[in-house]
Write a protein that holds these residues in place. Structure first.
Motif, PDB file in Angstrom:
ATOM      1  N   LYS A   2      30.233  14.494  -4.013  1.00  0.00           N
ATOM      2  CA  LYS A   2      31.553  13.675  -4.203  1.00  0.00           C
ATOM      3  C   LYS A   2      31.967  13.240  -2.676  1.00  0.00           C
ATOM      4  O   LYS A   2      32.929  12.354  -2.546  1.00  0.00           O
ATOM      5  CB  LYS A   2      32.569  14.870  -4.785  1.00  0.00           C
ATOM      6  CG  LYS A   2      32.430  15.221  -6.082  1.00  0.00           C
ATOM      7  CD  LYS A   2      32.870  13.852  -6.994  1.00  0.00           C
ATOM      8  CE  LYS A   2      34.152  13.731  -7.213  1.00  0.00           C
ATOM      9  NZ  LYS A   2      34.603  12.351  -8.076  1.00  0.00           N
ATOM     10  N   SER A   3      31.538  13.833  -1.776  1.00  0.00           N
ATOM     11  CA  SER A   3      32.197  13.521  -0.203  1.00  0.00           C
ATOM     12  C   SER A   3      31.448  11.934   0.066  1.00  0.00           C
ATOM     13  O   SER A   3      32.085  11.016   0.482  1.00  0.00           O
ATOM     14  CB  SER A   3      31.726  14.172   0.712  1.00  0.00           C
ATOM     15  OG  SER A   3      31.710  13.853   2.090  1.00  0.00           O
ATOM     16  N   ARG A   4      30.200  11.829  -0.585  1.00  0.00           N
ATOM     17  CA  ARG A   4      29.704  10.616  -0.326  1.00  0.00           C
ATOM     18  C   ARG A   4      30.015   9.388  -1.315  1.00  0.00           C
ATOM     19  O   ARG A   4      30.213   8.208  -0.993  1.00  0.00           O
ATOM     20  CB  ARG A   4      28.129  10.970  -0.341  1.00  0.00           C
ATOM     21  CG  ARG A   4      27.251   9.388  -0.051  1.00  0.00           C
ATOM     22  CD  ARG A   4      27.424   8.934   1.307  1.00  0.00           C
ATOM     23  NE  ARG A   4      26.512   7.934   1.407  1.00  0.00           N
ATOM     24  CZ  ARG A   4      26.323   7.269   2.616  1.00  0.00           C
ATOM     25  NH1 ARG A   4      27.268   7.350   3.692  1.00  0.00           N
ATOM     26  NH2 ARG A   4      25.621   6.191   2.930  1.00  0.00           N
ATOM     27  N   TYR A   5      30.327   9.860  -2.520  1.00  0.00           N
ATOM     28  CA  TYR A   5      30.482   8.813  -3.587  1.00  0.00           C
ATOM     29  C   TYR A   5      32.143   9.612  -4.236  1.00  0.00           C
ATOM     30  O   TYR A   5      31.923  10.113  -5.702  1.00  0.00           O
ATOM     31  CB  TYR A   5      29.560   8.717  -4.865  1.00  0.00           C
ATOM     32  CG  TYR A   5      28.432   8.355  -3.954  1.00  0.00           C
ATOM     33  CD1 TYR A   5      28.046   6.956  -3.466  1.00  0.00           C
ATOM     34  CD2 TYR A   5      27.248   9.188  -3.603  1.00  0.00           C
ATOM     35  CE1 TYR A   5      26.867   6.596  -2.722  1.00  0.00           C
ATOM     36  CE2 TYR A   5      26.131   8.789  -3.105  1.00  0.00           C
ATOM     37  CZ  TYR A   5      25.886   7.660  -2.824  1.00  0.00           C
ATOM     38  OH  TYR A   5      24.763   7.009  -1.939  1.00  0.00           O
ATOM     39  N   PRO A   6      32.928   9.352  -3.635  1.00  0.00           N
ATOM     40  CA  PRO A   6      34.263  10.248  -4.176  1.00  0.00           C
ATOM     41  C   PRO A   6      34.873   9.449  -5.554  1.00  0.00           C
ATOM     42  O   PRO A   6      35.408  10.093  -6.368  1.00  0.00           O
ATOM     43  CB  PRO A   6      35.248   9.836  -3.153  1.00  0.00           C
ATOM     44  CG  PRO A   6      34.651   8.749  -2.278  1.00  0.00           C
ATOM     45  CD  PRO A   6      33.461   8.832  -2.286  1.00  0.00           C
ATOM     46  N   SER A   7      34.411   8.261  -6.044  1.00  0.00           N
ATOM     47  CA  SER A   7      34.706   7.870  -7.249  1.00  0.00           C
ATOM     48  C   SER A   7      33.991   8.211  -8.446  1.00  0.00           C
ATOM     49  O   SER A   7      34.173   7.696  -9.435  1.00  0.00           O
ATOM     50  CB  SER A   7      34.968   6.473  -7.202  1.00  0.00           C
ATOM     51  OG  SER A   7      33.871   5.643  -6.787  1.00  0.00           O
ATOM     52  N   LEU A   8      32.845   8.917  -8.100  1.00  0.00           N
ATOM     53  CA  LEU A   8      31.772   8.996  -9.303  1.00  0.00           C
ATOM     54  C   LEU A   8      32.397  10.034 -10.187  1.00  0.00           C
ATOM     55  O   LEU A   8      32.722  11.149  -9.791  1.00  0.00           O
ATOM     56  CB  LEU A   8      30.561   9.599  -8.437  1.00  0.00           C
ATOM     57  CG  LEU A   8      29.373   9.403  -9.344  1.00  0.00           C
ATOM     58  CD1 LEU A   8      28.768   7.996  -9.604  1.00  0.00           C
ATOM     59  CD2 LEU A   8      28.183  10.368  -8.666  1.00  0.00           C
ATOM     60  N   PRO A   9      32.473   9.554 -11.465  1.00  0.00           N
ATOM     61  CA  PRO A   9      33.131  10.593 -12.308  1.00  0.00           C
ATOM     62  C   PRO A   9      32.191  11.676 -12.651  1.00  0.00           C
ATOM     63  O   PRO A   9      30.838  11.825 -12.333  1.00  0.00           O
ATOM     64  CB  PRO A   9      33.076   9.825 -13.817  1.00  0.00           C
ATOM     65  CG  PRO A   9      32.145   8.830 -13.492  1.00  0.00           C
ATOM     66  CD  PRO A   9      31.873   8.514 -12.013  1.00  0.00           C
ATOM     67  N   PRO A  10      32.958  12.701 -13.037  1.00  0.00           N
ATOM     68  CA  PRO A  10      32.234  14.156 -13.462  1.00  0.00           C
ATOM     69  C   PRO A  10      30.757  14.111 -14.238  1.00  0.00           C
ATOM     70  O   PRO A  10      29.889  14.706 -13.924  1.00  0.00           O
ATOM     71  CB  PRO A  10      33.040  14.960 -14.032  1.00  0.00           C
ATOM     72  CG  PRO A  10      34.448  14.397 -13.744  1.00  0.00           C
ATOM     73  CD  PRO A  10      34.249  13.004 -13.488  1.00  0.00           C
ATOM     74  N   GLU A  11      31.007  13.220 -15.563  1.00  0.00           N
ATOM     75  CA  GLU A  11      29.775  13.033 -16.024  1.00  0.00           C
ATOM     76  C   GLU A  11      28.457  12.482 -15.327  1.00  0.00           C
ATOM     77  O   GLU A  11      27.442  12.617 -15.500  1.00  0.00           O
ATOM     78  CB  GLU A  11      29.886  12.212 -17.549  1.00  0.00           C
ATOM     79  CG  GLU A  11      30.374  10.898 -17.347  1.00  0.00           C
ATOM     80  CD  GLU A  11      31.672  10.639 -17.052  1.00  0.00           C
ATOM     81  OE1 GLU A  11      32.230   9.492 -17.250  1.00  0.00           O
ATOM     82  OE2 GLU A  11      32.467  11.652 -16.679  1.00  0.00           O
ATOM     83  N   GLN A  12      28.856  11.475 -14.260  1.00  0.00           N
ATOM     84  CA  GLN A  12      27.694  10.832 -13.752  1.00  0.00           C
ATOM     85  C   GLN A  12      27.197  11.943 -12.541  1.00  0.00           C
ATOM     86  O   GLN A  12      26.286  11.726 -11.986  1.00  0.00           O
ATOM     87  CB  GLN A  12      28.206   9.804 -13.012  1.00  0.00           C
ATOM     88  CG  GLN A  12      28.064   8.561 -14.240  1.00  0.00           C
ATOM     89  CD  GLN A  12      28.367   7.103 -13.690  1.00  0.00           C
ATOM     90  OE1 GLN A  12      29.066   6.866 -12.794  1.00  0.00           O
ATOM     91  NE2 GLN A  12      27.555   6.261 -14.275  1.00  0.00           N
TER      92      GLN A  12
END
Length: 384
Positions: A276-286
């Protein structure tokens, strides 16, 4: 309802290290098992807050100092009271985000922050696991309150090394609410692998919150990457992580050793913080898909209910997350339900096909010309 929740650590044992054998060396096998140090070349969890729903975290531990904020006591929906730091919650927070200060203990995401949401009050004593009856369900459980608080106060990841038998409607709704806010939810699957029920039925009771849809359930493995005998085995298991002989920080100072799926869940929470630090917009399922699709030691069948898709690999999870940032969402990791195949043709517009109309008209015209030519030829022959 409070008595139905317990921390999921089988044991916290005396640490065997010494001044000549520092804690960092003791925990190196855990970092290696998760391939954490390679992931640190990309991120250490900056700008991420991990909510720890557990006993209260001791923010005075040197490796956590200055990076722990506390929420209200989640066991009461009306009053706030001072909660003493707990052994279990402090240990789990250290696994997630300890800074490694002065060559001390280091967590998987050493730059992340901790939001402590106390729910388990006395974690040094064994707690009963009593399934709630249908007519005795509270309007909002402590866990439901904690999940909503975390989602509303900036947590990107929630670590839950706790569990109880039996789902609650308020908790299902809170899980859905947090997921809808983009929060990654991670929970220990339980330590019931050696119960008489598990031995007789070949599977363990489900523990909640790990059993709720959308929550990443984590099983425990040993130093060889094999499932720990005590780790629960059922279909709530998505991935696994070390949970045997894992060094942890103690309240105030010092270290000890943890045994249980609690440690495994906290470690995976740290990896999720890196993602989440690297890809903050990545949704939980991904995030869940990235963790599962990149796991090491995958079972021969691809998945089983003991270690899930395998042991989490932090660096590989970051690579998988990078690929997913431009990918279409998928229901389950590594599966394309309808295949890739060729694209379907673009549908034709309604009404007559112009090409066919021209072809038909041309054919009629040619037939008329030939017919007229034949008549003229016959007339010429008669005149002769």
């Amino acid at each position: 309802m409070l008595t139905a929740v317990r921390a999921l650590t089988a044991a916290l044992l005396v640490f065997s290290g010494s001044a000549a054998d520092p804690v960092r060396e003791q925990q190196q096998w855990v970092l290696d098992a998760l391939n954490v140090e390679q992931a640190w070349t990309v991120t250490k969890g900056e700008n991420v807050t991990v909510a720890v729903i557990d006993s209260a975290v001791d923010g005075k531990v040197k490796e956590l100092r200055g990076r722990v904020s506390g929420g209200p006591d989640m066991t009461s929906g009306t009053t706030s009271r001072e909660v003493a730091p707990g052994r279990h919650g402090t240990a789990m927070a250290g696994l997630i985000a300890a800074s490694g200060e002065d060559d001390g203990f280091v967590g998987v995401a050493p730059a992340a922050r901790i939001l402590s949401l106390p729910m388990v009050v006395d974690d040094d004593q064994p707690q009963a696991m009593v399934p709630p009856s249908a007519g005795d369900q509270p309007a909002e459980s402590p866990l439901a309150r904690a999940l909503k608080y975390a989602a509303n106060h900036g947590a990107q990841v929630v670590s839950m090394s706790i569990g109880s038998y039996g789902p609650l409607r308020s908790e299902r709704e809170a899980v859905s609410y947090a997921l809808g806010k983009g929060v990654v939810l991670i929970a220990a699957v339980g330590n019931d692998g050696q119960t008489s029920y598990a031995k007789e039925n070949g599977t363990s009771y489900w523990s909640f919150p790990a059993g709720y849809p959308g929550v990443i359930g984590v099983a425990a493995t040993d130093k060889q990457g094999k499932r720990a005998p005590f780790s629960s085995d059922n279909l709530s298991v998505l991935v696994s992580a070390p949970g045997v002989g894992v060094p942890v920080v103690k309240r105030k100072s010092g270290y000890e050793v943890s045994e249980g799926t609690s440690s495994a869940a906290a470690l995976v929470s740290g990896v999720a913080a890196l993602v989440k630090s690297r890809y903050p917009s990545l949704p939980p399922e991904q995030v869940a898909q990235a963790l599962a699709a990149s796991a090491r030691g995958r079972p021969a069948a691809g998945y089983d209910d003991q270690t899930g898709y395998g042991v989490v690999d932090a660096a590989a999870a970051l690579n998988a997350a990078e690929r997913l940032t431009g990918a279409q969402r998928s229901v389950a990791p590594g599966q394309q339900y309808f295949g890739k195949g060729e694209d379907s043709p673009v549908p034709t517009p309604p009404g007559p096909d112009p090409w066919r109309m021209w072809l038909y008209g041309g054919g009629v015209l040619v037939a008329l010309v030939m017919f007229c030519g034949a008549i003229m030829l016959l007339n010429n022959r008669r005149e002769e």
